[in-house]
Design a protein around this motif. Structure first.
Motif, PDB file in Angstrom:
ATOM      1  N   UNK A  45       0.827  -1.200   0.000  1.00 46.92           N
ATOM      2  CA  UNK A  45       0.000   0.000   0.000  1.00 46.92           C
ATOM      3  C   UNK A  45       0.864   1.253   0.000  1.00 46.92           C
ATOM      4  N   UNK A  46       1.906   1.274   0.823  1.00 48.31           N
ATOM      5  CA  UNK A  46       2.805   2.429   0.877  1.00 48.31           C
ATOM      6  C   UNK A  46       3.490   2.631  -0.465  1.00 48.31           C
ATOM      7  N   UNK A  47       3.987   1.557  -1.065  1.00 45.47           N
ATOM      8  CA  UNK A  47       4.666   1.660  -2.358  1.00 45.47           C
ATOM      9  C   UNK A  47       3.713   2.144  -3.452  1.00 45.47           C
ATOM     10  N   UNK A  99      10.447   6.475  -1.158  1.00 43.67           N
ATOM     11  CA  UNK A  99       9.468   7.549  -0.992  1.00 43.67           C
ATOM     12  C   UNK A  99       8.972   7.968  -2.380  1.00 43.67           C
ATOM     13  N   UNK A 100       8.087   8.946  -2.436  1.00 43.44           N
ATOM     14  CA  UNK A 100       7.541   9.402  -3.709  1.00 43.44           C
ATOM     15  C   UNK A 100       8.644   9.940  -4.616  1.00 43.44           C
ATOM     16  N   UNK A 101       9.617  10.645  -4.042  1.00 46.38           N
ATOM     17  CA  UNK A 101      10.718  11.189  -4.831  1.00 46.38           C
ATOM     18  C   UNK A 101      11.574  10.055  -5.416  1.00 46.38           C
ATOM     19  N   UNK A 102      11.864   9.052  -4.591  1.00 45.38           N
ATOM     20  CA  UNK A 102      12.662   7.923  -5.070  1.00 45.38           C
ATOM     21  C   UNK A 102      11.892   7.117  -6.114  1.00 45.38           C
ATOM     22  N   UNK A 103      10.581   6.980  -5.928  1.00 46.02           N
ATOM     23  CA  UNK A 103       9.770   6.262  -6.919  1.00 46.02           C
ATOM     24  C   UNK A 103       9.779   6.989  -8.256  1.00 46.02           C
TER      25      UNK A 103
END
Length: 112
Positions: A45-47, A99-103
């Protein structure tokens, strides 16, 4: 969990606790063992949420390196280093999930 067992000796209470936790862990193990992914449901869910947020961010490759990026969005910028698995927002460093930036950087590097 212990309300019914208050009247019993301490040994019986501890055995009951150990048995109850054993059952909980066996159920969770069976659930995880039967899943097709290596992530637990909370991590998935987090990913997924981070990937959706990351789709709205702008990625800039810093110096042509394949692992260092500047990611812009939400009025902030973050420096992502994929080889070190770190981000200046510190979520990637602390939670150990991108995190969103890394994704956003991962999607830019590897595609969808």
């Amino acid at each position: 969990m212990l309300r019914d067992k208050r009247e019993y000796p301490m040994e019986a209470i501890f055995n009951s606790i150990a048995h109850t936790f054993g059952e909980i862990f066996r159920k969770r193990y069976a659930e995880v063992d039967n899943s097709k992914t290596t992530f637990i449901p909370v991590a998935k869910t987090i990913l997924r949420e981070n990937m959706i947020e990351g789709d709205k961010l702008y990625v800039n490759n810093i110096n042509g390196s394949t692992n260092e990026f500047i990611v812009l969005g939400y009025g902030r910028s973050a420096k992502v280093n994929l080889s070190r698995r770190s981000c200046s927002c510190r979520k990637y460093d602390l939670v150990k999930l991108p995190c969103a930036y890394a994704m956003a950087a991962l999607c830019w590097k590897h595609g969808d």
